[in-house]
Motif scaffolding. Structure first.
Motif, PDB file in Angstrom:
ATOM      1  N   ASP A  27       0.844  -1.178   0.000  1.00  0.00           N
ATOM      2  CA  ASP A  27       0.000   0.000   0.000  1.00  0.00           C
ATOM      3  C   ASP A  27       0.886   1.237   0.000  1.00  0.00           C
ATOM      4  O   ASP A  27       1.888   1.293   0.711  1.00  0.00           O
ATOM      5  CB  ASP A  27      -0.903  -0.026   1.233  1.00  0.00           C
ATOM      6  CG  ASP A  27      -1.959   1.055   1.188  1.00  0.00           C
ATOM      7  OD1 ASP A  27      -1.598   2.220   1.479  1.00  0.00           O
ATOM      8  OD2 ASP A  27      -3.115   0.751   0.886  1.00  0.00           O
ATOM      9  N   MET A  28       0.517   2.226  -0.804  1.00  0.00           N
ATOM     10  CA  MET A  28       1.342   3.423  -0.924  1.00  0.00           C
ATOM     11  C   MET A  28       1.591   4.080   0.436  1.00  0.00           C
ATOM     12  O   MET A  28       2.695   4.537   0.728  1.00  0.00           O
ATOM     13  CB  MET A  28       0.676   4.423  -1.860  1.00  0.00           C
ATOM     14  CG  MET A  28       1.435   5.731  -2.024  1.00  0.00           C
ATOM     15  SD  MET A  28       2.971   5.535  -2.958  1.00  0.00           S
ATOM     16  CE  MET A  28       2.342   5.711  -4.623  1.00  0.00           C
ATOM     17  N   SER A  29       0.581   4.103   1.286  1.00  0.00           N
ATOM     18  CA  SER A  29       0.759   4.738   2.592  1.00  0.00           C
ATOM     19  C   SER A  29       1.755   3.972   3.451  1.00  0.00           C
ATOM     20  O   SER A  29       2.554   4.567   4.175  1.00  0.00           O
ATOM     21  CB  SER A  29      -0.584   4.836   3.315  1.00  0.00           C
ATOM     22  OG  SER A  29      -1.152   3.550   3.529  1.00  0.00           O
ATOM     23  N   ALA A  30       1.728   2.638   3.376  1.00  0.00           N
ATOM     24  CA  ALA A  30       2.688   1.847   4.142  1.00  0.00           C
ATOM     25  C   ALA A  30       4.103   2.076   3.638  1.00  0.00           C
ATOM     26  O   ALA A  30       5.052   2.171   4.429  1.00  0.00           O
ATOM     27  CB  ALA A  30       2.334   0.357   4.059  1.00  0.00           C
ATOM     28  N   LEU A  31       4.259   2.183   2.327  1.00  0.00           N
ATOM     29  CA  LEU A  31       5.577   2.445   1.757  1.00  0.00           C
ATOM     30  C   LEU A  31       6.069   3.826   2.164  1.00  0.00           C
ATOM     31  O   LEU A  31       7.242   4.003   2.517  1.00  0.00           O
ATOM     32  CB  LEU A  31       5.521   2.317   0.237  1.00  0.00           C
ATOM     33  CG  LEU A  31       6.824   2.596  -0.520  1.00  0.00           C
ATOM     34  CD1 LEU A  31       7.948   1.687  -0.042  1.00  0.00           C
ATOM     35  CD2 LEU A  31       6.616   2.442  -2.026  1.00  0.00           C
ATOM     36  N   ALA A  32       5.179   4.826   2.122  1.00  0.00           N
ATOM     37  CA  ALA A  32       5.572   6.185   2.519  1.00  0.00           C
ATOM     38  C   ALA A  32       6.012   6.222   3.972  1.00  0.00           C
ATOM     39  O   ALA A  32       7.005   6.871   4.324  1.00  0.00           O
ATOM     40  CB  ALA A  32       4.409   7.145   2.286  1.00  0.00           C
ATOM     41  N   THR A  33       5.295   5.516   4.851  1.00  0.00           N
ATOM     42  CA  THR A  33       5.674   5.469   6.262  1.00  0.00           C
ATOM     43  C   THR A  33       7.045   4.835   6.436  1.00  0.00           C
ATOM     44  O   THR A  33       7.885   5.322   7.199  1.00  0.00           O
ATOM     45  CB  THR A  33       4.622   4.679   7.059  1.00  0.00           C
ATOM     46  OG1 THR A  33       3.354   5.324   6.946  1.00  0.00           O
ATOM     47  CG2 THR A  33       5.011   4.586   8.528  1.00  0.00           C
ATOM     48  N   ALA A  34       7.281   3.724   5.721  1.00  0.00           N
ATOM     49  CA  ALA A  34       8.576   3.049   5.819  1.00  0.00           C
ATOM     50  C   ALA A  34       9.702   3.926   5.292  1.00  0.00           C
ATOM     51  O   ALA A  34      10.805   3.946   5.852  1.00  0.00           O
ATOM     52  CB  ALA A  34       8.532   1.725   5.054  1.00  0.00           C
ATOM     53  N   LEU A  35       9.456   4.679   4.224  1.00  0.00           N
ATOM     54  CA  LEU A  35      10.469   5.603   3.702  1.00  0.00           C
ATOM     55  C   LEU A  35      10.797   6.678   4.729  1.00  0.00           C
ATOM     56  O   LEU A  35      11.960   7.058   4.900  1.00  0.00           O
ATOM     57  CB  LEU A  35       9.981   6.233   2.399  1.00  0.00           C
ATOM     58  CG  LEU A  35      10.054   5.342   1.155  1.00  0.00           C
ATOM     59  CD1 LEU A  35       9.220   5.928   0.021  1.00  0.00           C
ATOM     60  CD2 LEU A  35      11.504   5.165   0.708  1.00  0.00           C
TER      61      LEU A  35
END
Length: 691
Positions: free
Chosen positions: A209-217
């Protein structure tokens, strides 16, 4: 279930855990694009296969360089997960690799040696940036012939080497670029995005999910996560998807459905190209099977006679296969008699019928059940080292393929299987849905069971005896006490790590052979992790000292040692050392002789008296000792316990140091969710099956 008095445990690391156009499709730009994508994925596969080059010892390294080299080795060998960024206890990366051929081979399949000049140039750049020069060979393979220039232009490309973490790549970049670098460097953001998606794949996700990737970044110090993802997309490294949000657990339909459908909410997913293409290709291949008419290879009356003569749910399976291109079959060990009956019936009807298993051990067990049937491993079938071979069109020369241990299929292996089947062939995916999922990305079998796009036959043949009763209860979330008059199940409580190791060795070497009649060489130890005081390394050292002491002159190994050989990350072949000479370490694995060159022994061979549950999937032994150390609580789940306990045929001993954490894991801790796209991709192509 009996309990022995004490005679948990500390320090165990958690276990690490080509698309074809659809039938009847018109030639179009979309088909041409699929062909181009298929060619690109083959190129990516070749590059991945080249990552197996051994790296030099690096014994004189110290400090940061030594730590980096050790981290890379640990990940490549499966000793450690690459990084627990997306929490999933699974071993390192995985994908099918060719089985060893049936004669001794000194070179592992798929071995690619980079040009000496490229290695030397890469070694120089690594030394300049303070990275271990021993990584040069692997980096040269991963980055290609111009790898040195790639690293000079973008030092964060070092993250493409398995085991390297962002902080280590940051140090390398600072050494090369000095003040010209910083956390907001676009090159860093793009590289970290790809690295995070690789970690997600190791945790089983095919997309994030884009939001999960953004959080991890953000956690990795990337200030502009959206820009980093956009850069990766523009470079063609990743793909972005907008999938309809599922309603009531059923994927929303896709396609031209008017204005109402256009307004449906969507979720935005990001995934690496290789896994995205594999999952799309898999969906196309499954849809082709579901929507096709199986080859007319026998009158309906003949199929019905075969079904009527079979017992119970075996008859249901034969009837389902008679009229469908794709069928799912679920059940435990005893249920394997039903695919065996199917193969017997199919051969009697003149079909070219084959079965494929996850491991050589499973292959031999099933071959004994299905006498006369062709049985291969999935990896051997796909590589051509085993199986019926391929026809003039490149398809497998089969009319019916039964894939056992189906939960172990990741999206790439499953895609290759479906793509390899000729038109009109039938595919049966059979397995126990309670075991651990594949160590590669995806949850193919579970997704297909959930979407109900084809007939499903659940075996009514339970595994027998106290062990069968115990494992059946675990499958539904209940850890029951079972009557075990023949000591089929024994609980051995322990207080600490030292006692756990002592009792494990005592059970394998003395108690089980004396009381149960199973010799030590047929007893397997299973523990949640590799490291710590009661991990596989500690237990194997203690078991070797008791069962096969020796000087370990060849990389720590002696003739007679039990070993676990990993020809590729994530694949484990149990075996035994037969000898060592100038060629390398000679192993007997699943009835095959394998020679592991000296320089690859450290990377791919470990002692095998004790394994993790992921390594043990697809195998069974007469007796199993499951060790649950006190600090393994976080690694326990219902699938882990189910898998470990169900590896035993006659006897199970549980060295128990987790107290109430065991029943709690069985009742409350299900498999960790994985983000996959297969249900959404199948929805517009295949109507849900009735029932």
């Amino acid at each position: 279930m009996s309990t022995e008095p004490p005679e948990t445990t500390e320090g165990a690391e958690p276990e690490s855990a080509d698309g074809k156009p659809a039938e009847g499709a018109r030639v179009s730009e979309a088909e041409a694009e699929l062909a181009a994508q298929r060619a690109e994925r083959e190129r990516i596969e070749r590059r991945k296969a080249e990552r197996q080059e051994p790296i030099e010892a690096g014994g004189k390294l110290s400090g940061r360089a030594a730590d980096l080299l050790a981290a890379v080795r640990a990940v490549e060998s499966g000793e450690k997960p690459a990084a627990p960024v997306f929490e999933e206890a699974g071993p390192a990366p995985r994908r099918p690799a060719p089985e060893p051929v049936r004669r001794p081979s000194a070179v592992p399949p798929g071995e690619v040696v980079p040009a000496a000049g490229a290695v030397e140039e890469t070694r120089g750049v690594l030394a300049q940036g303070g990275a271990p020069e021993g990584l040069a060979a692997q980096a040269a393979v991963v980055l290609g012939e111009g790898g040195a220039e790639v690293l000079r232009a973008d030092p964060w490309q070092l993250l493409r080497v398995a085991g390297v973490r962002p902080e280590q790549a940051d140090g390398f970049a600072r050494a090369l670029l000095g003040s010209a670098t910083g956390p907001d460097d676009e090159r860093r953001g793009r590289a970290v995005t790809l690295w995070l998606l690789e970690q997600a794949a190791l945790a089983g996700h095919t997309a994030l999910d884009m939001s999960a990737l953004a959080t991890a970044l953000g956690r990795q110090g990337v200030p502009d996560s959206e820009g980093a993802v956009q850069n990766a997309i523009s470079e063609g490294d990743v793909l972005v998807f907008q999938d309809p949000i599922a309603e009531a657990g059923v994927p929303a339909p896709q396609g031209d459905a008017g204005e109402e459908e256009a307004e449906r909410p969507v979720r935005v997913l990001v995934g690496l190209e290789r896994y995205a293409l594999a999952e799309e290709s898999l969906a196309d291949g499954l849809a082709r099977l579901v929507n096709s008419v199986p080859k007319q290879d026998g009158a309906g009356e003949e199929w019905e006679r075969a079904a009527a003569s079979a017992e119970g749910s075996a008859g249901e399976l034969i009837r389902a296969v008679a009229g469908h291109g794709l069928v799912l079959h679920t059940g435990g060990e005893a249920s394997l008699a039903e695919p065996a009956a199917l193969l017997t019936a199919a051969r009697a009807l003149g079909l070219r019928a084959w079965a494929a298993t996850h491991s050589p051990v499973g292959r031999e067990r099933f071959a004994a059940l299905a006498e006369g049937a062709g049985v291969a491993t999935v990896a051997g079938l796909l590589s051509g080292a085993e199986g019926p071979g391929r026809d003039a069109d490149g398809a497998l020369d089969v009319d019916l393929l039964v894939v056992l241990d189906a939960p172990q299929l990741d999206v790439e292996a499953a895609a290759l299987v479906t793509e390899s089947l000729p038109d009109g062939a039938r595919l049966v995916l059979a397995g126990d849905p309670g075991v651990l999922w594949s160590v590669g990305p995806g949850r193919v079998f579970a997704d297909l069971l959930a979407t109900r796009v084809c007939p499903q036959v659940a075996s009514r043949r339970p595994d027998p005896g106290p062990l069968g009763e115990l494992v059946s209860g675990i499958g539904v979330g209940e850890l029951n006490q079972v009557a075990a008059p023949g000591k089929e199940v024994v609980i051995v409580p322990v207080r600490d790590a030292g006692e756990a190791v002592h009792r494990t060795v005592q059970l394998v070497a003395d108690s089980v052979p004396r009381a149960i009649g199973v010799p030590a060489e047929e007893t397997q130890v299973i523990t949640p992790g590799h490291g710590g005081a009661v991990g596989t390394r500690a237990l194997n050292a203690a078991l070797k000292e008791r069962l096969n002491p020796g000087p370990g002159r060849f990389g720590g190994f002696d003739p007679g040692d039990r070993v676990a050989y990993s020809p590729a990350p994530g694949r484990t072949l149990p075996g035994r050392v037969t000898k060592a000479d100038g060629e390398g370490l000679h192993l007997a694995c699943g009835g095959e002789e394998i020679v592991v060159p000296r320089e690859r022994v450290e990377q791919s061979v470990r002692h095998g008296w004790a394994l993790t549950a992921h390594q043990a999937v697809g195998c069974r032994w007469p007796a199993v000792v499951v060790v649950l150390p006190g600090d393994a609580v976080q690694a326990l789940s219902r699938p882990w316990v189910y898998t470990a306990f169900s590896r035993a045929d006659r006897h199970l001993s549980v060295v128990h140091g987790v107290e109430q954490a065991l029943p709690r894991a069985v009742s409350e801790v299900a498999a960790k969710p994985r983000t996959t796209r297969l249900p959404v991709l199948l929805a517009p192509q295949v109507p849900a099956a009735d029932g």
